[in-house]
Design a protein around this motif. Structure first.
Motif, PDB file in Angstrom:
ATOM      1  N   ASP A 120      24.497  -3.232  -2.526  1.00 36.61           N
ATOM      2  CA  ASP A 120      25.942  -3.051  -2.523  1.00 36.61           C
ATOM      3  C   ASP A 120      26.193  -1.535  -2.475  1.00 36.61           C
ATOM      4  OD1 ASP A 120      28.754  -3.461  -3.215  1.00 36.61           O
ATOM      5  OD2 ASP A 120      28.168  -2.791  -5.235  1.00 36.61           O
ATOM      6  N   ASP A 151      29.727   0.451  -3.516  1.00 36.46           N
ATOM      7  CA  ASP A 151      30.537   0.992  -4.618  1.00 36.46           C
ATOM      8  C   ASP A 151      30.019   0.505  -5.973  1.00 36.46           C
ATOM      9  OD1 ASP A 151      32.989   2.452  -3.443  1.00 36.46           O
ATOM     10  OD2 ASP A 151      32.870   0.609  -2.259  1.00 36.46           O
ATOM     11  N   GLY A 152      29.763   1.447  -6.846  1.00 36.78           N
ATOM     12  CA  GLY A 152      29.289   1.086  -8.185  1.00 36.78           C
ATOM     13  C   GLY A 152      27.789   0.851  -8.239  1.00 36.78           C
ATOM     14  N   THR A 153      27.147   0.892  -7.066  1.00 39.11           N
ATOM     15  CA  THR A 153      25.702   0.648  -6.997  1.00 39.11           C
ATOM     16  C   THR A 153      24.973   1.880  -6.458  1.00 39.11           C
ATOM     17  OG1 THR A 153      26.029  -1.719  -6.726  1.00 39.11           O
ATOM     18  CG2 THR A 153      23.924  -0.832  -5.986  1.00 39.11           C
ATOM     19  N   ASP A 209      26.625  -4.382  -8.583  1.00 36.65           N
ATOM     20  CA  ASP A 209      27.248  -3.979  -9.848  1.00 36.65           C
ATOM     21  C   ASP A 209      28.364  -4.896 -10.317  1.00 36.65           C
ATOM     22  OD1 ASP A 209      29.082  -2.971  -7.797  1.00 36.65           O
ATOM     23  OD2 ASP A 209      30.133  -2.120  -9.522  1.00 36.65           O
ATOM     24  N   ASP A 210      28.844  -5.786  -9.459  1.00 40.09           N
ATOM     25  CA  ASP A 210      29.927  -6.629  -9.979  1.00 40.09           C
ATOM     26  C   ASP A 210      29.748  -8.076  -9.558  1.00 40.09           C
ATOM     27  OD1 ASP A 210      31.445  -7.397  -7.709  1.00 40.09           O
ATOM     28  OD2 ASP A 210      32.547  -5.511  -7.753  1.00 40.09           O
ATOM     29  N   ASP A 227      28.622  -9.621  -6.366  1.00 34.07           N
ATOM     30  CA  ASP A 227      27.200  -9.528  -6.021  1.00 34.07           C
ATOM     31  C   ASP A 227      26.395 -10.720  -6.546  1.00 34.07           C
ATOM     32  OD1 ASP A 227      27.255  -6.898  -4.721  1.00 34.07           O
ATOM     33  OD2 ASP A 227      27.862  -6.202  -6.710  1.00 34.07           O
TER      34      ASP A 227
HETATM   35 MG   LIG Z   1      30.131  -2.836  -6.048  1.00 31.63          MG
END
Ligand SMILES: [Mg+2]
Length: 240
Positions: A42, A44-46, A172-173, A176
């Motif tokens: 992923d 964003d956030g990963t 991250d969310d 996923d």
């Molecule tokens: Mg993400």
């Protein structure tokens, strides 16, 4: 090595050795068959931080470099994101050989060509325009836009993994979780397959995804260091 802790399935107890064992098994499966291994991420956030201005988000230090290393070492490396493909192309411009899946796979950039999923083609302009106009990222802290097409990260991972015997997915969310489930299902159908579910934990949704993960990494900034440990293991195995 970057801080890594065991998640769900590698935990038979809460001691340190269970984490090491789970990680060792995952690394062993990877270095044994790099030509049959894939890494899927992923964005964003990963591989990138969550920011108030989504347009300003860049990969964390080392993310592009470690992706480039993996591209040379394993069968497949790809990004699967809610972002439009053009956004991802800009961030990974140095890696034109790495497949990019945008808008949950509605768009893809593979072998130098941007394609629209044929089922989703009618929805793509609306999705792209809306995503850009909203200036928001899908997933956390945001509005999530999805067309009425059966396509998600899990379906993309299933396609990508068809020829692989080991696959890692970093997310991250909870969007996923579909990719995690795909790896779990593949393991159920094919006991020789190794799926490694890595949660990049965060205060907002990390606990939910971590509960489904084999391994947890503390933040996007820790991912490149963790990948570097894998790159080193792969190189050690390949060197005479
Ligand atoms: Mg993400």
């Amino acid at each position: 090595m970057a801080p890594v802790r065991a998640g769900r399935s590698v935990l038979s107890s809460s001691d340190e050795t269970s984490s090491a064992r789970g990680l060792d098994e995952a690394i062993s499966a990877t270095v044994s068959h790099p030509a049959k291994t894939g890494f899927f991420f992923d964005y964003d956030g990963t591989l990138a931080p969550i920011m108030l201005d989504p347009a300003a988000v860049r990969p964390v230090a080392g993310a592009v470099e470690r992706s480039a290393d993996l591209v040379t070492l394993v069968a497949r490396v790809a990004i699967i994101s809610a972002r439009p493909v053009e956004f991802l192309q800009e961030r990974f411009a140095n890696l034109p050989e790495m497949p990019l899946y945008g808008l949950y796979g509605l768009q893809s950039y593979v072998d130098g060509e941007v394609r629209i999923d044929h089922e989703a083609a009618a929805w793509e302009p609306v999705m792209s325009d809306t995503a850009r106009a909203a200036g928001r990222q899908a997933g956390r802290m945001v509005v999530e836009l999805k067309p009425p097409v059966r396509l998600d990260k899990g379906i993309i991972v299933a396609r990508e993994c068809a020829e692989l015997t080991t696959a890692w997915y970093f997310g991250d969310d909870i969007s996923d979780a579909k990719a995690f489930e795909t790896l779990t299902e593949r393991e159920r159908l094919d006991p020789a397959f190794t799926g490694v579910r890595v949660a990049v934990a965060n205060g907002e949704t990390g606990a939910r995804l971590a509960a489904l993960a084999d391994l947890c990494v503390d933040a996007p900034e820790a991912v490149p260091e963790f990948l570097y440990s894998l790159v080193r293991a792969l190189r050690d195995q390949l060197s005479p």
